[in-house]
Write an enzyme that holds these catalytic residues in place. Structure first.
Site, mmCIF file in Angstrom:
data_model
loop_
_atom_site.group_PDB
_atom_site.id
_atom_site.type_symbol
_atom_site.label_atom_id
_atom_site.label_comp_id
_atom_site.label_asym_id
_atom_site.label_seq_id
_atom_site.Cartn_x
_atom_site.Cartn_y
_atom_site.Cartn_z
ATOM 1 N N SER A 204 6.622 -2.281 -3.604
ATOM 2 C CA SER A 204 6.538 -3.091 -2.390
ATOM 3 C C SER A 204 6.527 -4.579 -2.710
ATOM 4 C CB SER A 204 5.260 -2.754 -1.624
ATOM 5 O OG SER A 204 5.376 -1.485 -1.039
ATOM 6 N N GLY A 205 7.201 -5.316 -1.876
ATOM 7 C CA GLY A 205 7.248 -6.763 -2.056
ATOM 8 C C GLY A 205 8.325 -7.204 -3.020
ATOM 9 N N GLY B 130 4.460 0.944 -4.878
ATOM 10 C CA GLY B 130 4.177 0.072 -6.006
ATOM 11 C C GLY B 130 5.275 -0.948 -6.206
ATOM 12 N N HIS C 233 2.482 -6.442 3.708
ATOM 13 C CA HIS C 233 1.494 -5.371 3.530
ATOM 14 C C HIS C 233 0.874 -5.376 2.130
ATOM 15 C CE1 HIS C 233 4.737 -2.663 1.824
ATOM 16 N NE2 HIS C 233 3.710 -2.198 1.157
ATOM 17 N N ASP D 244 7.602 -7.571 7.702
ATOM 18 C CA ASP D 244 6.793 -7.281 6.514
ATOM 19 C C ASP D 244 7.138 -8.238 5.370
ATOM 20 O OD1 ASP D 244 5.045 -6.050 4.799
ATOM 21 O OD2 ASP D 244 6.298 -4.282 4.433
#
Ligand code: NAG
Ligand code: NAG
Length: 267
Positions: A216-217, A214, A73, A123
């Site tokens: 994320s990943g 923020g 995402h 994801d």
């Protein structure tokens, strides 16, 4: 709804101050990370063609000399252009200047671009860097967990990122933040989130200790027989640091075959 929240304030976070009464009990356990403590942490700088600006809006991790693992995402464009993403390595401060180019972007084919987004699972995405990086004190890759590894509920793991410190006030930390989060049993996590928690997700965090928008990943790492391994990728959650609603991560062991397929066969 949850997904909309995730998308409108994508990735940011890392650490969010959580108030208990009027007292600030901490930025979800977070504090500044020291140089070189999490040498696999990378920052994703993404170009927004509308505002014509670059921003550090997601995290990621170096998993091989030329490969970064992040969240699907975080790659917002349907047909992402490699020139719209750059990767910051080896720095705890936000630093666009030294960031490196990406040569390929591979989103997991089962990630739902249209509908569920991160809540649909898968994801994860891989970024191939233009050139392999040289390991140093500040830059190293993180080991992936053995397929057979298990991290029981309560295992103390860590998550890192540059996300908002205080989402309400849009405060962004200058320095990479770190927070220790416990692994949460799937059954417990499903009691609150329901069946949105699928086999390829895992939950971690406790009240006041969480990743946030923020982040994320970015990587969730745990010690496995004395070595750090990456167990999760920051994916989604209901707000941040709430009691009973831990952070939800893509479960790395679910994606090992896919990761290896690309890393070992990529031109
Ligand atoms: C990054 O590069 C720009 C343009 O060269 C310069 O103005 C800026 O000071 C640099 N920033 C840092 C943090 O080095
Ligand atoms: C995508 O999902 C399908 C159906 O669950 C599964 O058979 C397939 O292996 C998945 N693809 C990858 C690359 O994991």
């Amino acid at each position: 709804m949850l997904w909309l929240l995730v998308l409108t304030l994508p990735c940011l976070g890392g650490s969010v101050p959580v108030t208990s009464g009027t007292e600030l009990v901490g930025i979800v356990g977070g504090h500044d990370a020291a140089d070189g403590k999490w040498p696999w942490q990378v920052g994703l700088w993404v170009f927004d063609p509308t505002s014509y600006q670059w921003s550090l809006n997601c995290g990621g991790s170096l998993i091989y000399p030329q490969w970064v693992l992040t969240a699907a995402h975080c790659i917002r464009e349907r047909n992402p252009e490699t020139r719209h993403i750059k990767v910051q390595l080896g720095q705890v401060r936000r630093s666009y200047n030294d960031s490196v180019q990406v040569a390929r972007i591979i989103r997991h084919p089962n990630y739902s671009l249209e509908n569920e987004g991160p809540e649909g699972g898968a994801d994860v995405a891989l970024l191939k860097l233009e050139a392999p990086v040289q390991p140093s004190n500040l830059v190293k890759w993180i080991r992936l967990p053995p397929a057979s590894s298990a991290f029981p509920p309560g295992s103390r793991c860590w998550v890192t990122g540059w996300g908002l410190i205080a989402p309400e006030e849009s405060l962004l930390p200058k320095n990479l933040q770190e927070v220790e989060v416990p692994i949460v049993a799937d059954e417990i996590c499903r009691q609150h989130y329901g069946n949105r928690i699928t086999e390829d997700m895992l939950c971690a965090g406790s009240e006041g200790r969480d990743s946030c928008r923020g982040d994320s990943g970015g990587p969730l790492v745990c010690k496995w027989r004395g070595t750090w391994v990456q167990v999760g990728v920051v994916s989604w959650g209901s707000k941040c640091g709430l009691p009973n609603f831990p952070g939800v991560y893509a479960r790395v062991t679910s994606f090992l075959p896919w990761i290896h397929l690309h890393i070992h066969s990529s031109p």
